[in-house]
Design a protein around this motif. Structure first.
Motif, PDB file in Angstrom:
ATOM      1  N   LYS A 180     -19.991  54.252  49.513  1.00  0.00           N
ATOM      2  CA  LYS A 180     -20.202  55.685  49.285  1.00  0.00           C
ATOM      3  C   LYS A 180     -19.906  56.046  47.838  1.00  0.00           C
ATOM      4  O   LYS A 180     -20.663  56.798  47.207  1.00  0.00           O
ATOM      5  N   ASN A 181     -18.819  55.499  47.297  1.00  0.00           N
ATOM      6  CA  ASN A 181     -18.465  55.782  45.906  1.00  0.00           C
ATOM      7  C   ASN A 181     -19.507  55.243  44.937  1.00  0.00           C
ATOM      8  O   ASN A 181     -19.875  55.914  43.966  1.00  0.00           O
ATOM      9  N   LYS A 182     -19.987  54.015  45.188  1.00  0.00           N
ATOM     10  CA  LYS A 182     -20.988  53.401  44.313  1.00  0.00           C
ATOM     11  C   LYS A 182     -22.298  54.187  44.340  1.00  0.00           C
ATOM     12  O   LYS A 182     -22.953  54.358  43.307  1.00  0.00           O
ATOM     13  N   LEU A 183     -22.701  54.644  45.519  1.00  0.00           N
ATOM     14  CA  LEU A 183     -23.937  55.423  45.636  1.00  0.00           C
ATOM     15  C   LEU A 183     -23.859  56.693  44.801  1.00  0.00           C
ATOM     16  O   LEU A 183     -24.822  57.090  44.142  1.00  0.00           O
ATOM     17  N   ALA A 184     -22.702  57.340  44.829  1.00  0.00           N
ATOM     18  CA  ALA A 184     -22.522  58.580  44.074  1.00  0.00           C
ATOM     19  C   ALA A 184     -22.412  58.312  42.566  1.00  0.00           C
ATOM     20  O   ALA A 184     -23.057  58.986  41.755  1.00  0.00           O
ATOM     21  N   GLU A 185     -21.624  57.300  42.187  1.00  0.00           N
ATOM     22  CA  GLU A 185     -21.345  57.044  40.777  1.00  0.00           C
ATOM     23  C   GLU A 185     -22.536  56.427  40.050  1.00  0.00           C
ATOM     24  O   GLU A 185     -22.869  56.821  38.928  1.00  0.00           O
ATOM     25  N   GLU A 186     -23.173  55.440  40.672  1.00  0.00           N
ATOM     26  CA  GLU A 186     -24.225  54.691  39.988  1.00  0.00           C
ATOM     27  C   GLU A 186     -25.620  55.266  40.193  1.00  0.00           C
ATOM     28  O   GLU A 186     -26.487  55.134  39.327  1.00  0.00           O
ATOM     29  N   VAL A 199     -26.763  48.868  49.812  1.00  0.00           N
ATOM     30  CA  VAL A 199     -26.652  49.561  51.101  1.00  0.00           C
ATOM     31  C   VAL A 199     -27.111  48.727  52.291  1.00  0.00           C
ATOM     32  O   VAL A 199     -26.648  48.935  53.415  1.00  0.00           O
ATOM     33  N   LEU A 200     -28.000  47.747  52.065  1.00  0.00           N
ATOM     34  CA  LEU A 200     -28.577  47.029  53.199  1.00  0.00           C
ATOM     35  C   LEU A 200     -28.108  45.585  53.347  1.00  0.00           C
ATOM     36  O   LEU A 200     -28.177  45.034  54.448  1.00  0.00           O
ATOM     37  N   GLN A 247     -17.037  50.647  53.607  1.00  0.00           N
ATOM     38  CA  GLN A 247     -17.819  51.872  53.695  1.00  0.00           C
ATOM     39  C   GLN A 247     -17.511  52.837  52.544  1.00  0.00           C
ATOM     40  O   GLN A 247     -18.428  53.347  51.894  1.00  0.00           O
ATOM     41  N   GLN A 248     -16.229  53.102  52.287  1.00  0.00           N
ATOM     42  CA  GLN A 248     -15.868  54.052  51.234  1.00  0.00           C
ATOM     43  C   GLN A 248     -16.302  53.556  49.867  1.00  0.00           C
ATOM     44  O   GLN A 248     -16.746  54.343  49.010  1.00  0.00           O
ATOM     45  N   GLU A 249     -16.217  52.235  49.638  1.00  0.00           N
ATOM     46  CA  GLU A 249     -16.652  51.672  48.360  1.00  0.00           C
ATOM     47  C   GLU A 249     -18.146  51.883  48.170  1.00  0.00           C
ATOM     48  O   GLU A 249     -18.607  52.239  47.072  1.00  0.00           O
TER      49      GLU A 249
END
Length: 313
Positions: free
Chosen positions: A229-235, A217-218, A225-227
């Motif tokens: 967001k997806n990684k934050l949710a999935e992983e 994220v940093l 951006q969408q990638e």
């Protein structure tokens, strides 16, 4: 630093704070860095133990007052003769204990400069000291020091040097018996901890755990951006709230802008190098300065400067 660069730095700092003030991100930080949460699930940390909504840069603390008062958990300190300095993200959290829930006061700082001219660790200790002294008048009064709450100052350094990158270290007060074997109750002296989380330039896929999350994220600018967001949710099972989305979007936009400015700067530097080489060859061919200036569309002064640097004039 120009005004445009200064504005971008302010925007980047703000975006970092938006990200680090999100409960889902904080839960992962506390799980890894705060001893009290080592055996607690991230879900419980987020839903049961973080108190209220972590806030960014809100209430001013005046350390020069006779009594230091912290009106809320998110504060700024300002001493006479120095610029105001904000605690980035300030909140309270309850720590599970065998007998009672112990309140912690936790500050999370984003730091882009690892060597700002002083040791960040000392600044972290200072911040902890301020958070403890700031409890007088609100958490305890007179001689009721038994009510002092433990404090944490956690620093996320996005641009660490080679020695420190991808290192997480915690510092605190320990007991040393010089003579004798008597043992004090840990809660009587374990009142402050500083944690340094140091990131680097690797891609997030090269890392694990908290370092992987924070780099994603940093630091990692290869993902859109969408990638992210997806990684934050999935992983990491982190839900995208409006605050977190603002922070991620702003950081992605800034990264794209920085990349484009880098390309433009490279093109400009290439043109400058080509112009220098052309001037040097013309001067070697004994062409006049005025003629070179007209041909290259440089000023006479610029042509003369290139000639002097290369000992041709």
């Amino acid at each position: 630093m120009g005004r445009a660069d200064e504005r971008r730095k302010i925007q980047y700092d703000k975006a970092c704070k938006e990200v680090l003030s999100e409960k889902g991100i904080i839960g992962h930080i506390l799980k890894t860095c705060v001893r009290e949460y080592e055996n607690v699930s991230i879900e419980d940390i987020v839903n049961k133990y973080i108190q209220g909504t972590p806030e960014v840069e809100k209430i001013l603390v005046q350390p020069d007052d006779v009594i230091y008062r912290i009106e809320s958990q998110h504060t700024e300190d300002s001493s006479e003769g120095e610029n105001a300095v904000f605690f980035d993200v300030r909140f309270t959290a309850l720590a599970p204990d065998t007998e009672e829930l112990i309140e912690l006061i936790i500050n999370i700082e984003a730091q882009n400069k690892f060597n700002p001219g002083y040791p960040l660790l000392k600044r972290g200790i200072y911040y902890c000291s301020r958070m403890i002294s700031g409890q007088y008048g609100t958490v305890f009064t007179k001689s009721h020091y038994e009510k002092i709450k433990k404090v944490y100052s956690i620093w996320v350094c996005t641009n660490s040097n080679k020695e420190w990158e991808y290192n997480i270290a915690r510092y605190g007060i320990i007991e040393e018996n010089i003579i004798g074997k008597a043992k004090a109750k840990t809660s009587h002296y374990d009142l402050l901890s500083v944690v340094m989380i140091c990131l680097g330039k690797k891609q997030y896929t090269e890392l694990e755990g908290l370092l992987r999350l924070l780099n994603l994220v940093l630091v990692d600018n290869d993902l859109k951006q969408q990638e992210k967001k997806n990684k934050l949710a999935e992983e990491f099972s982190i839900k995208m709230t409006p605050r977190l989305e603002r922070g991620v979007q702003e950081m992605c936009n800034l990264s794209e802008g920085i990349e484009q400015r880098g390309i433009e700067k490279g093109i400009a530097q290439g043109r400058e190098q080509m112009a220098n080489e052309t001037v040097i060859e013309m001067l070697k061919g004994k062409m006049s300065v005025d003629m070179i200036a007209r041909f290259t569309k440089l000023t006479v002064e610029q042509v003369k400067e290139i000639g002097k640097k290369n000992a041709l004039i």
